[in-house]
Design a protein around this motif. Structure first.
Motif, PDB file in Angstrom:
ATOM      1  N   PRO A  80      33.761  47.452  34.888  1.00  0.00           N
ATOM      2  CA  PRO A  80      34.863  47.285  33.928  1.00  0.00           C
ATOM      3  C   PRO A  80      34.841  45.904  33.286  1.00  0.00           C
ATOM      4  N   TRP A  81      35.480  45.813  32.118  1.00  0.00           N
ATOM      5  CA  TRP A  81      35.473  44.562  31.354  1.00  0.00           C
ATOM      6  C   TRP A  81      36.047  43.403  32.155  1.00  0.00           C
ATOM      7  N   TRP A  82      37.174  43.669  32.808  1.00  0.00           N
ATOM      8  CA  TRP A  82      37.865  42.556  33.485  1.00  0.00           C
ATOM      9  C   TRP A  82      37.018  42.000  34.625  1.00  0.00           C
ATOM     10  N   ARG A  83      36.223  42.860  35.282  1.00  0.00           N
ATOM     11  CA  ARG A  83      35.401  42.367  36.386  1.00  0.00           C
ATOM     12  C   ARG A  83      34.231  41.528  35.871  1.00  0.00           C
ATOM     13  N   ILE A  84      33.717  41.867  34.708  1.00  0.00           N
ATOM     14  CA  ILE A  84      32.590  41.120  34.155  1.00  0.00           C
ATOM     15  C   ILE A  84      33.052  39.770  33.621  1.00  0.00           C
ATOM     16  N   HIS A  85      34.070  39.790  32.776  1.00  0.00           N
ATOM     17  CA  HIS A  85      34.426  38.580  32.030  1.00  0.00           C
ATOM     18  C   HIS A  85      35.497  37.742  32.726  1.00  0.00           C
ATOM     19  N   LEU A  86      36.455  38.377  33.359  1.00  0.00           N
ATOM     20  CA  LEU A  86      37.432  37.593  34.108  1.00  0.00           C
ATOM     21  C   LEU A  86      36.901  37.218  35.484  1.00  0.00           C
TER      22      LEU A  86
END
Length: 255
Positions: free
Chosen positions: A157-163
């Protein structure tokens, strides 16, 4: 260096005496008042003991709010690779960055926008452009690594990659910037409180004391030097602690 002002801010109010006018203004140190009195005839020792809580809380909230908004916003725009959104965000940040901080505080005070909440939000917004630019610059290189592409191909998911991944990569620059930005936030808090935007000019806050008694520096220097020394120790201690933490983190990563 950080422990002394932190301890004073934590337990000082319980040990402080009355912070009202108890003697003549600008009395020198003596048996009754070890650090003398300020321009309002208040005990400087009692003021120093009771004035740390407000400045630590207000500065901490202002910095926390600016990074809670600025870091995810910068990571979101950087990750999308949307040139239009990136450019729009930077132009908005440039507009806010061009606003003189003291002028913004003067306008807020003149239009009746006063109070602690207003002060915290105003200072956080004034710090937001620099925070967004620093995080965006720090996230550009980690966001292009092969690890990010691999995580995207695996369906992370996006949040795991970027956050998660990219956010950890920018943690070092963010912590260094937060330590340096603390001094600017303290300056804005002192100016705003003196203008009556947040705390009253007669408050026992360390930053307010420096601003309030600056003209008496050569008549009763302790009224300025004592709260100023506590503020300097707070800033330097915070920066030294962050530098040491980052050095240990980098050493552990290298090992």
């Amino acid at each position: 260096m950080l422990g002394v002002p932190a301890l004073v801010a934590l337990v000082g109010p319980a040990l402080a005496g009355p912070v009202r006018s108890v003697a003549g203004p600008l009395e020198p140190p003596g048996a009754e008042f070890p650090l003398g009195t300020d321009v309002l005839g208040r005990d400087v020792l009692a003021l120093a003991l009771s004035g740390g809580t407000s400045i630590v809380v207000l500065a901490g909230l202002s910095l926390l709010l600016s990074y809670l908004v600025g870091v995810p916003l910068a990571l979101l725009v950087t990750s999308r690779h949307n040139r239009w959104a990136d450019g729009f965000l930077l132009r908005v940040m440039d507009f806010v960055l061009a606003l003189p901080g003291l002028l913004v505080l003067l306008v807020l005070a003149a239009t009746g926008w006063r109070g602690v909440a207003t002060l915290v939000v105003a200072i956080a917004v004034l710090q937001l452009p620099a925070v967004v630019r620093i995080v965006r610059s720090a996230a550009l290189a980690p966001g292009c690594r092969a690890a990010v592409e691999a995580m995207m191909m695996q369906g992370e998911p996006w949040w795991r990659i970027h956050l998660g991944y990219v956010g950890r990569a920018v943690l070092g620059p963010v912590l260094v910037d937060a330590g340096n930005r603390l001094s600017l936030v303290l300056y804005l808090l002192a100016s705003a409180n003196f203008l009556g935007l947040g705390l009253a000019p007669s408050a026992s806050d360390w930053a307010v004391l420096v601003e309030r008694n600056k003209e008496a520096l050569f008549l009763q220097p302790l009224t300025v030097l004592v709260p100023a020394a506590l503020l300097v120790a707070l800033c330097m201690g915070t920066n030294l602690l962050l530098d040491q933490s980052l050095a240990r983190r980098n050493g552990a990563a290298t090992a």
